[in-house]
Design a protein around this motif. Structure first.
Motif, PDB file in Angstrom:
ATOM      1  N   GLU A 182       1.023  -1.090   0.347  1.00 37.85           N
ATOM      2  CA  GLU A 182       0.333   0.186   0.242  1.00 37.85           C
ATOM      3  C   GLU A 182       1.099   1.414   0.017  1.00 37.85           C
ATOM      4  O   GLU A 182       1.385   1.444   1.127  1.00 37.85           O
ATOM      5  CB  GLU A 182      -0.902   0.263   1.522  1.00 37.85           C
ATOM      6  N   LEU A 183       0.931   1.338  -1.252  1.00 34.72           N
ATOM      7  CA  LEU A 183       2.289   2.373  -1.031  1.00 34.72           C
ATOM      8  C   LEU A 183       1.710   4.207  -0.712  1.00 34.72           C
ATOM      9  O   LEU A 183       2.835   4.485  -0.358  1.00 34.72           O
ATOM     10  CB  LEU A 183       2.679   2.977  -2.400  1.00 34.72           C
ATOM     11  N   ASP A 184       0.929   3.828  -0.255  1.00 33.31           N
ATOM     12  CA  ASP A 184       0.019   5.500   0.451  1.00 33.31           C
ATOM     13  C   ASP A 184       0.439   5.266   2.061  1.00 33.31           C
ATOM     14  O   ASP A 184       0.563   6.073   2.720  1.00 33.31           O
ATOM     15  CB  ASP A 184      -0.901   5.961  -0.071  1.00 33.31           C
ATOM     16  N   GLU A 185       1.146   4.141   2.056  1.00 33.97           N
ATOM     17  CA  GLU A 185       0.340   4.159   4.095  1.00 33.97           C
ATOM     18  C   GLU A 185       2.073   3.332   4.329  1.00 33.97           C
ATOM     19  O   GLU A 185       2.966   2.461   3.394  1.00 33.97           O
ATOM     20  CB  GLU A 185       0.092   3.233   4.407  1.00 33.97           C
ATOM     21  N   PRO A 186       3.462   3.463   5.455  1.00 36.29           N
ATOM     22  CA  PRO A 186       3.928   3.285   4.986  1.00 36.29           C
ATOM     23  C   PRO A 186       3.709   1.792   6.201  1.00 36.29           C
ATOM     24  O   PRO A 186       3.818   1.802   7.233  1.00 36.29           O
ATOM     25  CB  PRO A 186       4.421   4.155   6.238  1.00 36.29           C
ATOM     26  N   ASN A 187       4.604   0.918   5.258  1.00 36.13           N
ATOM     27  CA  ASN A 187       4.495  -0.500   6.165  1.00 36.13           C
ATOM     28  C   ASN A 187       5.998  -0.657   4.968  1.00 36.13           C
ATOM     29  O   ASN A 187       6.553  -0.363   3.923  1.00 36.13           O
ATOM     30  CB  ASN A 187       3.384  -1.178   5.379  1.00 36.13           C
ATOM     31  N   ALA A 188       6.521  -2.632   5.958  1.00 32.78           N
ATOM     32  CA  ALA A 188       7.245  -3.184   5.349  1.00 32.78           C
ATOM     33  C   ALA A 188       7.926  -3.074   3.729  1.00 32.78           C
ATOM     34  O   ALA A 188       8.248  -2.720   3.113  1.00 32.78           O
ATOM     35  CB  ALA A 188       7.505  -4.774   6.334  1.00 32.78           C
ATOM     36  N   ASP A 189       6.191  -3.919   3.325  1.00 28.95           N
ATOM     37  CA  ASP A 189       6.036  -3.735   2.125  1.00 28.95           C
ATOM     38  C   ASP A 189       6.445  -2.642   0.908  1.00 28.95           C
ATOM     39  O   ASP A 189       7.306  -2.734  -0.112  1.00 28.95           O
ATOM     40  CB  ASP A 189       4.433  -4.264   1.541  1.00 28.95           C
ATOM     41  N   ALA A 190       6.488  -1.745   0.952  1.00 27.43           N
ATOM     42  CA  ALA A 190       6.153  -0.258   0.634  1.00 27.43           C
ATOM     43  C   ALA A 190       7.631  -0.293   0.510  1.00 27.43           C
ATOM     44  O   ALA A 190       8.183   0.365  -0.304  1.00 27.43           O
ATOM     45  CB  ALA A 190       5.265   0.769   1.286  1.00 27.43           C
ATOM     46  N   PHE A 191       7.845   0.148   2.250  1.00 27.35           N
ATOM     47  CA  PHE A 191       9.614   0.289   1.861  1.00 27.35           C
ATOM     48  C   PHE A 191      10.906  -0.321   0.743  1.00 27.35           C
ATOM     49  O   PHE A 191      11.457  -0.349   0.720  1.00 27.35           O
ATOM     50  CB  PHE A 191       9.591   0.173   3.749  1.00 27.35           C
ATOM     51  N   ARG A 192       9.929  -1.864   1.231  1.00 30.38           N
ATOM     52  CA  ARG A 192      11.268  -3.027   0.136  1.00 30.38           C
ATOM     53  C   ARG A 192      10.744  -2.723  -1.001  1.00 30.38           C
ATOM     54  O   ARG A 192      11.517  -3.114  -1.735  1.00 30.38           O
ATOM     55  CB  ARG A 192      10.396  -4.654   0.722  1.00 30.38           C
ATOM     56  N   PHE A 193       9.839  -2.838  -1.857  1.00 28.12           N
ATOM     57  CA  PHE A 193       9.484  -2.129  -3.071  1.00 28.12           C
ATOM     58  C   PHE A 193      10.291  -0.809  -3.061  1.00 28.12           C
ATOM     59  O   PHE A 193      11.640  -1.193  -4.203  1.00 28.12           O
ATOM     60  CB  PHE A 193       8.183  -1.981  -3.287  1.00 28.12           C
ATOM     61  N   CYS A 194      10.760   0.292  -2.678  1.00 27.52           N
ATOM     62  CA  CYS A 194      11.428   1.432  -2.827  1.00 27.52           C
ATOM     63  C   CYS A 194      12.881   1.021  -2.714  1.00 27.52           C
ATOM     64  O   CYS A 194      13.798   1.264  -3.542  1.00 27.52           O
ATOM     65  CB  CYS A 194      10.924   2.122  -1.671  1.00 27.52           C
ATOM     66  N   GLU A 195      13.272   0.456  -1.992  1.00 30.96           N
ATOM     67  CA  GLU A 195      14.493  -0.059  -1.710  1.00 30.96           C
ATOM     68  C   GLU A 195      15.072  -0.863  -2.795  1.00 30.96           C
ATOM     69  O   GLU A 195      16.346  -0.753  -2.972  1.00 30.96           O
ATOM     70  CB  GLU A 195      14.945  -0.805  -0.473  1.00 30.96           C
ATOM     71  N   LEU A 196      14.002  -2.122  -3.496  1.00 28.56           N
ATOM     72  CA  LEU A 196      14.166  -2.740  -4.800  1.00 28.56           C
ATOM     73  C   LEU A 196      14.622  -1.952  -5.962  1.00 28.56           C
ATOM     74  O   LEU A 196      15.170  -2.260  -6.546  1.00 28.56           O
ATOM     75  CB  LEU A 196      13.236  -3.564  -4.731  1.00 28.56           C
TER      76      LEU A 196
END
Length: 153
Positions: free
Chosen positions: A101-115
């Motif tokens: 959920e790219l509009d909410e800070p969470n681990a999946d969004a963070f990992r996507f941005c890092e990748l």
């Protein structure tokens, strides 16, 4: 998936890439990973995937059967040949984009941005960026299927 063949994903590799998911969620994500690979690569056959660590908290999946993978997206006529490493990075990033959920800070969004940032430094960055920009169109996965990571902290 062609002929309903088995998906062969290493459980430990999935644990490394998706550490905060339950075993059932990782099973679903393994299917999503194989389905995404199949959508990108018309000649894709289910195979063994392993993980590649980028940092202590970031990893992605890599297919192991071939050295290169041809990507073809008919709606855009994009055709590209990526190394197994670049193909795996692109597929994993697309999976994270689908579940985050790219509009909410969470681990999946963070990992996507890092990748995505890591992909900018990859030797095949232009091909990876083209695949990520023109990924198969699909809705993001409902947060009801994947737990909100804020509940796990």
């Amino acid at each position: 998936m062609p002929n309903h063949e088995l998906i062969m994903l290493d459980r430990l590799a999935l644990l490394v890439v998706f550490p905060d998911k339950t075993p059932l969620e990782r099973l679903f994500l393994g299917f999503l990973l194989a389905n995404t690979a199949s959508q990108l690569c018309g000649e894709y056959r289910p195979e063994q995937w392993s993980s590649r660590n980028v940092s202590g908290s970031l990893a992605y999946m890599i297919p192991t059967a071939a050295k290169t993978y041809s990507v073809y997206l008919p709606e855009t006529t994009l055709t590209a040949t990526l190394s197994a490493d670049a193909f795996g990075l692109a597929v994993t990033a697309i999976v994270f984009a689908r579940i985050a959920e790219l509009d909410e800070p969470n681990a999946d969004a963070f990992r996507f941005c890092e990748l995505r940032e890591y992909a900018l430094r990859h030797p095949e960055t232009e091909l990876i960026r083209a695949v990520l920009a023109l990924q198969p169109k699909e809705e993001t996965i409902s947060s009801s299927l994947i737990h909100n990571n804020k509940n796990h902290h």
